[in-house]
Enzyme design. Structure first.
Site, PDB file in Angstrom:
ATOM      1  N   ARG A 238       0.849  -1.188   0.000  1.00 52.39           N
ATOM      2  CA  ARG A 238       0.000   0.000   0.000  1.00 52.39           C
ATOM      3  C   ARG A 238       0.884   1.237   0.000  1.00 52.39           C
ATOM      4  O   ARG A 238       1.932   1.262   0.655  1.00 52.39           O
ATOM      5  CB  ARG A 238      -0.889   0.049   1.257  1.00 52.39           C
ATOM      6  N   GLU A 267      -4.234   7.366  -5.111  1.00 50.35           N
ATOM      7  CA  GLU A 267      -4.386   6.629  -6.370  1.00 50.35           C
ATOM      8  C   GLU A 267      -5.652   7.082  -7.082  1.00 50.35           C
ATOM      9  O   GLU A 267      -6.683   7.209  -6.436  1.00 50.35           O
ATOM     10  CB  GLU A 267      -4.448   5.126  -6.088  1.00 50.35           C
ATOM     11  N   HIS A 286      -1.226  -0.079  -9.687  1.00 52.29           N
ATOM     12  CA  HIS A 286      -1.850  -0.988  -8.714  1.00 52.29           C
ATOM     13  C   HIS A 286      -2.432  -2.238  -9.398  1.00 52.29           C
ATOM     14  O   HIS A 286      -3.644  -2.461  -9.382  1.00 52.29           O
ATOM     15  CB  HIS A 286      -2.929  -0.256  -7.898  1.00 52.29           C
TER      16      HIS A 286
HETATM   17  C1  GLV Z   1      -5.017  -5.274  -3.602  1.00 51.28           C
HETATM   18  O1  GLV Z   1      -4.253  -4.375  -3.409  1.00 51.28           O
HETATM   19  C2  GLV Z   1      -5.631  -6.026  -2.575  1.00 51.28           C
HETATM   20  O2  GLV Z   1      -5.554  -5.647  -1.406  1.00 51.28           O
HETATM   21  O3  GLV Z   1      -6.247  -7.054  -2.897  1.00 51.28           O
END
Ligand code: GLV
Length: 320
Positions: A238, A267, A286
């Site tokens: 994250r 984001e 991401h």
């Molecule tokens: C993606 O970042 C998730 O947490 O699945």
């Protein structure tokens, strides 16, 4: 009467069909735009279940207006987008989708590590920009991955899966975690270290911890200053675990060699963000779990979690 649910993004048809068999489904139909807050505030008042993504901030004020809500099924393993304490206080079950995305996210983490170490996006652009005039000895040279020392911060499922890949590259592996895992140490030949030792000794550092109040800004200037000048740091967990200002400074001053980021404090990252001016940063939008098969499994597992709670069963992946 069927329970009512709200789905915050367009899902694959087969998942919608599955949900529709036992629920009255309303869905935000746009694929590339998150549901506006005011729409969610209205929709959540009327439903028994919410199927959401990590892009939705499910905070206390939203939940307090949701009198009928019994379950929030997050289609992600991370759930830092949800106020878990508020959900618990209000008796709302929260679920996530662990397990099904472990190997895919480890693949991406290792891909990003390799792309960053060997400057793959930069080299590809170099060719397309017409800069490739000849082969020369030190042109686009990077860092070796094989035989290097890898540090894993956060040894959960994904951390272990990254370690398995690293073993194939004859890497020495250090890890730091809230608690030691001696069984994994033995099985995967891992060495437990304090965070500062890991940062000092590793050639590659992979950040794989959940985002919590403890890991928020865990890697700032002080920590980056401990790293080798040749070191590469990768974050597929994250944004916010590595302080972006401090990372910008370290990359700009070349006190570390490069970074690879799949996640950001905000984001999507703004295109005028200073980080995006740096040649020694590889960025991705991401996509850690983004294989077709895995995203289908996550979508299906989130549906199972949601339906189980609404049908009075224990869901496979309860958070609270
Ligand atoms: C993606 O970042 C998730 O947490 O699945």
């Amino acid at each position: 009467m069927k329970p009512r649910i709200y789905v915050t993004r367009k899902l694959p048809n087969q998942i919608v069909e599955r949900l529709s068999e036992s629920c009255e489904v309303r869905m935000w139909e746009e694929d590339d735009k998150p549901v506006p807050r005011e729409v969610l505030e209205e929709e959540i008042k009327e439903v028994d279940g919410l199927y959401c993504l990590l892009t939705e901030q499910i905070d206390a004020s939203l939940l307090e207006g949701a009198d009928k809500l019994k379950v929030i099924a997050n289609m992600a393993v991370g759930y830092n987008n949800i106020d878990i304490d508020a959900a618990k206080r209000l008796g709302i079950t929260v679920t996530n989708t662990p397990g099904v995305l472990t190997e895919t996210t480890a693949d991406l983490t290792f891909s990003l590590l390799m792309a960053t170490a060997r400057r793959i996006p930069e080299a590809s652009e170099y060719l397309r920009d017409g800069d490739w005039k000849t082969w020369s000895p030190m042109q686009l040279t990077g860092q070796d991955i094989h035989g290097a020392t890898l540090g894993i911060i956060g040894l959960g499922r994904i951390g272990e899966a990254v370690a398995k890949r690293a073993k194939g590259f004859d890497m020495k592996i250090l890890y730091h975690n809230r608690s030691r895992n001696r069984e994994a140490e033995e099985r995967l030949e891992l060495h437990y270290t304090e965070l500062n030792t890991l940062l000092r000794e590793c050639d590659f550092v992979c950040v794989l911890t959940p985002f919590t109040s403890e890991t928020n800004n865990m890697i700032g200037k002080e920590q980056l200053d401990l790293m080798k000048e040749s070191a590469v740091i990768i974050n597929t967990a994250r944004g916010g675990i590595i302080n972006e200002k401090a990372l910008y400074g370290a990359l700009k001053e070349k006190s570390i060699w490069a970074a690879g980021l799949d996640v950001f404090e905000e984001e999507p990252i703004s295109l005028d963000h200073p980080l995006l001016t740096l040649p020694n940063l590889v960025t991705l939008p991401h996509i850690g779990s983004a294989s077709i098969a895995t995203r289908m499994k996550m979508a299906d597992l989130a549906a199972t979690n949601l339906l189980d709670v609404l049908l009075g069963e224990e869901p496979p992946n309860r958070v609270v």
